[in-house]
Design an enzyme around this catalytic site. Structure first.
Site, mmCIF file in Angstrom:
data_model
loop_
_atom_site.group_PDB
_atom_site.id
_atom_site.type_symbol
_atom_site.label_atom_id
_atom_site.label_comp_id
_atom_site.label_asym_id
_atom_site.label_seq_id
_atom_site.Cartn_x
_atom_site.Cartn_y
_atom_site.Cartn_z
ATOM 1 C CB THR A 171 -0.891 0.019 1.254
ATOM 2 O OG1 THR A 171 -0.036 0.085 2.397
ATOM 3 C CG2 THR A 171 -1.746 -1.229 1.352
ATOM 4 C CE LYS B 39 -15.893 11.014 12.303
ATOM 5 N NZ LYS B 39 -15.075 10.019 12.939
ATOM 6 C CD GLU C 122 -5.043 -2.654 1.943
ATOM 7 O OE1 GLU C 122 -5.349 -2.133 0.851
ATOM 8 O OE2 GLU C 122 -4.592 -2.013 2.895
ATOM 9 C CD1 TRP D 117 -19.574 11.787 11.070
ATOM 10 C CD2 TRP D 117 -19.427 9.937 9.818
ATOM 11 N NE1 TRP D 117 -19.157 10.760 11.883
ATOM 12 C CE2 TRP D 117 -19.065 9.621 11.141
ATOM 13 C CE3 TRP D 117 -19.401 8.935 8.857
ATOM 14 C CZ2 TRP D 117 -18.688 8.330 11.530
ATOM 15 C CZ3 TRP D 117 -19.025 7.654 9.231
ATOM 16 C CH2 TRP D 117 -18.667 7.363 10.559
HETATM 17 P P1 ADP Z 1 -3.415 3.485 -1.666
HETATM 18 O O1 ADP Z 1 -4.129 3.092 -0.396
HETATM 19 O O2 ADP Z 1 -2.028 3.070 -1.679
HETATM 20 O O3 ADP Z 1 -3.751 4.844 -2.162
HETATM 21 P P2 ADP Z 1 -5.185 1.807 -3.083
HETATM 22 O O4 ADP Z 1 -5.378 1.754 -4.534
HETATM 23 O O5 ADP Z 1 -5.137 0.533 -2.367
HETATM 24 O O6 ADP Z 1 -3.887 2.587 -2.851
HETATM 25 O O7 ADP Z 1 -6.278 2.765 -2.492
HETATM 26 C C1 ADP Z 1 -7.508 2.280 -2.077
HETATM 27 C C2 ADP Z 1 -8.367 3.424 -1.632
HETATM 28 O O8 ADP Z 1 -8.628 4.316 -2.716
HETATM 29 C C3 ADP Z 1 -9.726 2.986 -1.166
HETATM 30 O O9 ADP Z 1 -9.705 2.544 0.170
HETATM 31 C C4 ADP Z 1 -10.537 4.260 -1.342
HETATM 32 O O10 ADP Z 1 -10.377 5.145 -0.243
HETATM 33 C C5 ADP Z 1 -9.915 4.904 -2.555
HETATM 34 N N1 ADP Z 1 -10.722 4.637 -3.739
HETATM 35 C C6 ADP Z 1 -10.538 3.690 -4.664
HETATM 36 N N2 ADP Z 1 -11.458 3.779 -5.636
HETATM 37 C C7 ADP Z 1 -12.278 4.803 -5.308
HETATM 38 C C8 ADP Z 1 -13.438 5.406 -5.901
HETATM 39 N N3 ADP Z 1 -13.929 4.993 -7.044
HETATM 40 N N4 ADP Z 1 -14.000 6.447 -5.253
HETATM 41 C C9 ADP Z 1 -13.496 6.915 -4.098
HETATM 42 N N5 ADP Z 1 -12.403 6.404 -3.502
HETATM 43 C C10 ADP Z 1 -11.807 5.362 -4.090
#
Ligand code: ADP
Length: 542
Positions: free
Chosen positions: A185, A438, A330, A443
């Site tokens: 990540t 918040k 993940e 929220w």
């Molecule tokens: P990193 O955590 O390293 O940025 P990831 O690709 O694993 O890389 O990121 C996942 C996160 O990206 C998700 O938990 C979410 O918060 C965000 N995310 C992914 N796709 C979307 C989407 N379509 N809309 C909003 N947030 C998104």
């Protein structure tokens, strides 16, 4: 009586075997890092992958080892994508945009023994070479004519190395539960965490991705993964495309709109990337009105929230369907895709775009729930926001060397996202739990505020953050980057936002900045942004 069927291990080398046997001539068109566009096919990719596996075995690599790769999306990268697991190793994809310290951390933490690196990225490795504790060999992904000068001793030239073996080799045998790939990540908080995919999880995940309500990929299609193979398991396209026998167009390192537009010209009908890429491409098309997208049918957009304007422009102006997707490293990474169920097909076009602003519904292999902070299940009524949890056969169970489960006792993984669900099972991401604002016990979604602000034609980028407030706990403000040469007034931006929000949700202030900090995966870094506001000694008005 049980288990009378064959035990056919779900190993990823079967994917490239299948592609080479049943779709041998489907093309892989690739912009090489050296410059020219190269043509290959699944049969040739498999042959090269076997050579890579054979040559890796010659270097002593086998089951349980880790091999790193830092490379752009090219045919060569695909050869290694199958060659390393085919040698029994796990392939650790490295993001060249990581900070040097993080790069050192992930390579040492995963214990990479070999590094495959594109020749233009060698300076990044030279800068950290002395700190790498486990790497034995560096293989530079180019031919003899393009080998760069390097101070790293014993650097190997990829094409010569591959040509030194004949490919008369069998994939190294192993279990379907063996490690196949590793992706970290991005480490926006603390050190990056390693997610280890297995052959089984990657195979099942690719089957799920390929299905009609997800990517809907077939052998009649040509897909261009703009999303890098090193980002979140490359959104699985390295497995999904050969599994379906779909052609691939690999854009290489040139991710400029002009470069991507040129590669789309190779008959690409489906492509995938984060919203920023598409915002830039659409701006490029706007500036070059004569350009069209004649072959493109579907575009997968995920990684962060896709602005409505992008959905509408693709669909209304270019006739390209947007598939808004949500996923995480993940989750291998697919969580949901916004394809249309019958009840959505019945809606008028505008209401359908409302649905497309959500991130859609999951495949069979992913299960979702939303809860309050105490873990109580919340209703799927489109309005109630809660913590989003996921479980499935390609969802992380434990991080690499994490020494503890990443899930609760029932196997649910806390995604760190805040979401709503609608009665049809469409999920909408409202925020990351650490970014949600918040105010007065309620929220406010920073993502929704940002998307609303992006509705202003002069806004290039928007970030909403919560600023501490003595009475309301937090109040939202908007940080805006203006488009070049434009001077929008704060009131105009808030005016647009107010059309979609209740009065108490409207930001207290608009702050203009020349740029907003981003993470290594190109997302807005709220952590750094809050730091900048603190350094500025920012105070809410009034
Ligand atoms: P990193 O955590 O390293 O940025 P990831 O690709 O694993 O890389 O990121 C996942 C996160 O990206 C998700 O938990 C979410 O918060 C965000 N995310 C992914 N796709 C979307 C989407 N379509 N809309 C909003 N947030 C998104």
């Amino acid at each position: 009586m049980h288990n009378l069927m064959q035990n056919w291990p779900l190993r990823v080398e079967r994917i490239i075997d299948h592609a080479a046997r049943y779709h041998p001539n489907r093309k892989i068109i690739s912009r090489s890092v050296e410059g020219p566009v190269t043509h290959s096919n699944y049969s040739e990719i498999r042959t090269k992958a076997l050579q890579v596996a054979q040559a890796l075995s010659g270097l002593g690599i086998g089951r349980g080892d880790v091999v790193g790769v830092m490379a752009w999306n090219t045919a060569r990268h695909l050869e290694i994508w199958y060659g390393a697991p085919g040698a029994g190793a796990a392939l650790h994809t490295l993001n060249p945009r990581l900070f040097a310290d993080q790069m050192v951390y992930v390579i040492n933490h995963a214990e990479d023994k070999i590094l495959f690196v594109d020749h233009d990225l060698i300076p990044l490795i030279e800068a950290i070479w002395d700190k790498l504790t486990t790497v034995k060999h560096l293989i530079i992904m180019t031919d003899a004519d393009h080998m760069p000068e390097t101070k790293i001793p014993g650097a190997i030239c990829y094409e010569d190395w591959v040509a030194s073996v004949d490919g008369d080799f069998e994939w190294v045998k192993g279990e379907e539960t063996d490690a196949c790939g590793i992706c970290y990540t991005s480490g926006t908080t603390g050190n990056p965490k390693g997610v280890v995919y297995t052959h089984r999880s990657n195979t099942l995940h690719a089957l799920a991705c390929q299905s009609p309500d997800m990517l809907g990929l077939s052998s009649r299609e040509t897909i261009m993964p703009v999303v890098p193979l090193f980002h979140a398991n490359g959104w699985s396209i390295g497995y999904t495309a050969p599994m379906a026998g779909a052609q691939m167009v690999m854009p290489g390192r040139d991710m400029s709109p002009a470069g991507l537009y040129e590669m789309l010209g190779h008959g690409v009908n489906i492509t995938a990337a984060v919203p920023t890429i598409w915002l830039l491409l659409l701006q490029y098309l706007e500036a070059n009105q004569e350009l069209e997208l004649p072959d493109l049918e579907r575009v997968v957009i995920g990684g962060s929230s896709c602005p409505r304007a992008v959905i509408e422009t693709f669909q209304n102006k270019y006739g390209v369907q947007v598939l808004h997707a949500w996923g995480m490293t993940e989750l291998s990474p697919l969580g949901t895709i916004c394809s249309f169920k019958p009840e959505v097909m019945e809606l008028d076009p505008d209401a359908r775009v409302d649905v497309q602003e959500t991130t859609g519904h999951p495949p069979f292999t992913v299960d979702l729930k939303i809860t309050d902070d105490e873990g109580r299940i919340l209703p799927w009524d489109s309005n109630t926001q809660g913590r989003l949890w996921a479980r499935g056969d390609a969802v992380v169970g434990e991080y690499l060397k994490g020494n503890q489960s990443a899930t609760d006792s029932e196997g649910w993984f806390d995604t760190g996202d805040v979401a709503t669900m609608d009665p049809h099972g469409y999920m909408a991401i409202r925020d990351r739990s650490k970014d949600v604002i918040k105010s007065g016990g309620e929220w406010i979604s920073s993502i929704d505020l940002e998307n609303a602000a992006l509705g202003h034609p002069d806004v290039a980028e928007a970030a909403a953050v919560g600023v501490p407030h003595p009475k309301w706990d937090e109040r939202p403000i908007l940080v805006i980057v203006r488009k070049p040469g434009k001077e929008p007034e704060p009131a105009d931006i808030l005016d647009i936002v107010s059309k979609r929000f209740a009065k108490w949700q409207i930001p207290d202030d608009v702050v203009f900045m020349d740029e907003i900090p981003h993470t290594a995966t190109g997302k807005i870094s709220k952590l750094q942004l809050r730091g900048i506001l603190e350094e500025m000694n920012y105070k809410l008005p009034g």
